[in-house]
Write a protein that holds these residues in place. Structure first.
Motif, PDB file in Angstrom:
ATOM      1  N   TRP A  63       0.836  -1.202   0.000  1.00 37.06           N
ATOM      2  CA  TRP A  63       0.000   0.000   0.000  1.00 37.06           C
ATOM      3  C   TRP A  63       0.876   1.259   0.000  1.00 37.06           C
ATOM      4  CZ3 TRP A  63      -4.881   1.599  -0.716  1.00 37.06           C
ATOM      5  CH2 TRP A  63      -5.219   2.873  -0.259  1.00 37.06           C
ATOM      6  N   GLU A  64       1.842   1.312   0.886  1.00 32.67           N
ATOM      7  CA  GLU A  64       2.711   2.493   0.990  1.00 32.67           C
ATOM      8  C   GLU A  64       3.519   2.700  -0.281  1.00 32.67           C
ATOM      9  OE1 GLU A  64       2.463   4.731   3.327  1.00 32.67           O
ATOM     10  OE2 GLU A  64       1.083   3.573   4.530  1.00 32.67           O
ATOM     11  N   ALA A  65       3.952   1.635  -0.925  1.00 38.08           N
ATOM     12  CA  ALA A  65       4.677   1.756  -2.191  1.00 38.08           C
ATOM     13  C   ALA A  65       3.781   2.381  -3.261  1.00 38.08           C
ATOM     14  CB  ALA A  65       5.194   0.391  -2.642  1.00 38.08           C
ATOM     15  N   GLU A  66       2.528   1.964  -3.293  1.00 39.66           N
ATOM     16  CA  GLU A  66       1.596   2.538  -4.269  1.00 39.66           C
ATOM     17  C   GLU A  66       1.239   3.988  -3.941  1.00 39.66           C
ATOM     18  OE1 GLU A  66      -1.689   0.387  -5.744  1.00 39.66           O
ATOM     19  OE2 GLU A  66      -0.618  -1.522  -5.745  1.00 39.66           O
ATOM     20  N   MET A  67       1.202   4.334  -2.658  1.00 36.68           N
ATOM     21  CA  MET A  67       0.842   5.692  -2.242  1.00 36.68           C
ATOM     22  C   MET A  67       2.005   6.675  -2.351  1.00 36.68           C
ATOM     23  SD  MET A  67      -2.362   5.748  -1.463  1.00 36.68           S
ATOM     24  CE  MET A  67      -2.622   4.562  -2.774  1.00 36.68           C
ATOM     25  N   SER A  68       3.231   6.197  -2.336  1.00 34.95           N
ATOM     26  CA  SER A  68       4.388   7.095  -2.255  1.00 34.95           C
ATOM     27  C   SER A  68       4.456   8.094  -3.410  1.00 34.95           C
ATOM     28  CB  SER A  68       5.683   6.296  -2.165  1.00 34.95           C
ATOM     29  OG  SER A  68       5.893   5.552  -3.346  1.00 34.95           O
ATOM     30  N   ARG A  69       3.985   7.745  -4.565  1.00 28.06           N
ATOM     31  CA  ARG A  69       4.059   8.655  -5.719  1.00 28.06           C
ATOM     32  C   ARG A  69       3.167   9.885  -5.568  1.00 28.06           C
ATOM     33  NH1 ARG A  69       0.246   8.516  -9.741  1.00 28.06           N
ATOM     34  NH2 ARG A  69      -1.445   7.034  -9.472  1.00 28.06           N
ATOM     35  N   PHE A  70       2.227   9.837  -4.643  1.00 27.92           N
ATOM     36  CA  PHE A  70       1.296  10.949  -4.461  1.00 27.92           C
ATOM     37  C   PHE A  70       1.878  12.103  -3.647  1.00 27.92           C
ATOM     38  CE2 PHE A  70      -1.543   7.372  -5.301  1.00 27.92           C
ATOM     39  CZ  PHE A  70      -2.413   7.926  -6.230  1.00 27.92           C
ATOM     40  N   PHE A  71       2.972  11.869  -2.937  1.00 33.95           N
ATOM     41  CA  PHE A  71       3.447  12.837  -1.954  1.00 33.95           C
ATOM     42  C   PHE A  71       4.644  13.648  -2.424  1.00 33.95           C
ATOM     43  CE2 PHE A  71       1.170   9.576   0.362  1.00 33.95           C
ATOM     44  CZ  PHE A  71       0.280  10.355   1.060  1.00 33.95           C
ATOM     45  N   VAL A  72       4.708  14.868  -1.913  1.00 35.44           N
ATOM     46  CA  VAL A  72       5.787  15.797  -2.218  1.00 35.44           C
ATOM     47  C   VAL A  72       6.945  15.545  -1.264  1.00 35.44           C
ATOM     48  CG1 VAL A  72       6.444  18.243  -2.251  1.00 35.44           C
ATOM     49  CG2 VAL A  72       4.150  17.552  -3.007  1.00 35.44           C
ATOM     50  N   GLY A  73       8.145  15.378  -1.818  1.00 39.84           N
ATOM     51  CA  GLY A  73       9.378  15.385  -1.046  1.00 39.84           C
ATOM     52  C   GLY A  73       9.577  14.289  -0.029  1.00 39.84           C
ATOM     53  N   LEU A  74       9.126  13.086  -0.290  1.00 35.87           N
ATOM     54  CA  LEU A  74       9.335  12.005   0.668  1.00 35.87           C
ATOM     55  C   LEU A  74      10.542  11.166   0.276  1.00 35.87           C
ATOM     56  CD1 LEU A  74       5.806  10.616   1.543  1.00 35.87           C
ATOM     57  CD2 LEU A  74       7.147  12.355   2.693  1.00 35.87           C
ATOM     58  N   GLU A  75      11.334  10.809   1.272  1.00 33.37           N
ATOM     59  CA  GLU A  75      12.486   9.938   1.064  1.00 33.37           C
ATOM     60  C   GLU A  75      12.224   8.535   1.598  1.00 33.37           C
ATOM     61  OE1 GLU A  75      15.104  10.983  -0.692  1.00 33.37           O
ATOM     62  OE2 GLU A  75      14.077  12.906  -0.898  1.00 33.37           O
ATOM     63  N   ALA A  76      11.112   8.343   2.280  1.00 33.07           N
ATOM     64  CA  ALA A  76      10.779   7.051   2.888  1.00 33.07           C
ATOM     65  C   ALA A  76       9.308   6.754   2.625  1.00 33.07           C
ATOM     66  CB  ALA A  76      11.058   7.104   4.389  1.00 33.07           C
ATOM     67  N   ARG A  77       8.839   5.653   3.172  1.00 34.00           N
ATOM     68  CA  ARG A  77       7.421   5.330   3.068  1.00 34.00           C
ATOM     69  C   ARG A  77       6.606   6.462   3.681  1.00 34.00           C
ATOM     70  NH1 ARG A  77       6.404  -0.845   4.979  1.00 34.00           N
ATOM     71  NH2 ARG A  77       4.698   0.236   6.001  1.00 34.00           N
ATOM     72  N   PRO A  78       5.454   6.794   3.099  1.00 26.70           N
ATOM     73  CA  PRO A  78       4.637   7.872   3.660  1.00 26.70           C
ATOM     74  C   PRO A  78       4.292   7.677   5.131  1.00 26.70           C
ATOM     75  CG  PRO A  78       3.832   7.296   1.484  1.00 26.70           C
ATOM     76  CD  PRO A  78       4.899   6.293   1.843  1.00 26.70           C
ATOM     77  N   ASP A  79       4.007   6.437   5.539  1.00 24.95           N
ATOM     78  CA  ASP A  79       3.649   6.208   6.937  1.00 24.95           C
ATOM     79  C   ASP A  79       4.825   6.393   7.891  1.00 24.95           C
ATOM     80  OD1 ASP A  79       4.894   3.828   6.102  1.00 24.95           O
ATOM     81  OD2 ASP A  79       3.671   2.578   7.398  1.00 24.95           O
TER      82      ASP A  79
END
Length: 121
Positions: A76-92
């Motif tokens: 889930w986090e891998a699929e969601m990561s493309r939605f976020f600005v400036g993340l270097e890790a999993r969104p959670d």
């Protein structure tokens, strides 16, 4: 119980898709969130892609460890990561935690205790 609030930024051009991906969330991911011990979990979004999340848990460290080890949450986090600005890790794992400065129930309880102590004098 611990109350946790966090902030992330969604890429504005992907906001509609991000919202759609949460309507509904995969049933197996919902089950993992619950199994991790997170409850009363909500996400709020504002114009421009500002995302605020909130949940309650008895042990946030244990909840995070459970989700980090979960293959379902990793997918889930891998699929969601493309939605976020400036993340270097999993969104959670990369969300910015917010500091709680006020909670109505806590202050009402404290005021009630103070009032009761004053009445006893």
């Amino acid at each position: 119980m611990t109350r946790v609030c966090f902030e992330l930024r969604i890429k504005p051009e992907l906001l509609d898709e991000y919202v759609a991906r949460h309507s509904p969330v995969w049933p197996e991911m919902l089950a993992e969130i619950a199994a991790a011990g997170r409850r009363n979990y909500s996400l709020f979004v504002a114009e421009g892609g500002r995302l605020i999340g909130y949940y309650e848990t008895d042990d946030d460290t244990a909840a995070q460890a459970y989700l980090t080890a979960s293959p379902i949450a990793a997918r889930w986090e891998a699929e969601m990561s493309r939605f976020f600005v400036g993340l270097e890790a999993r969104p959670d794992e990369a969300a910015t935690p917010l500091t709680e400065i006020f909670h109505l129930a806590d202050q009402l309880a404290a005021a009630s205790t103070t009032s009761a102590e004053g009445d006893a004098l």
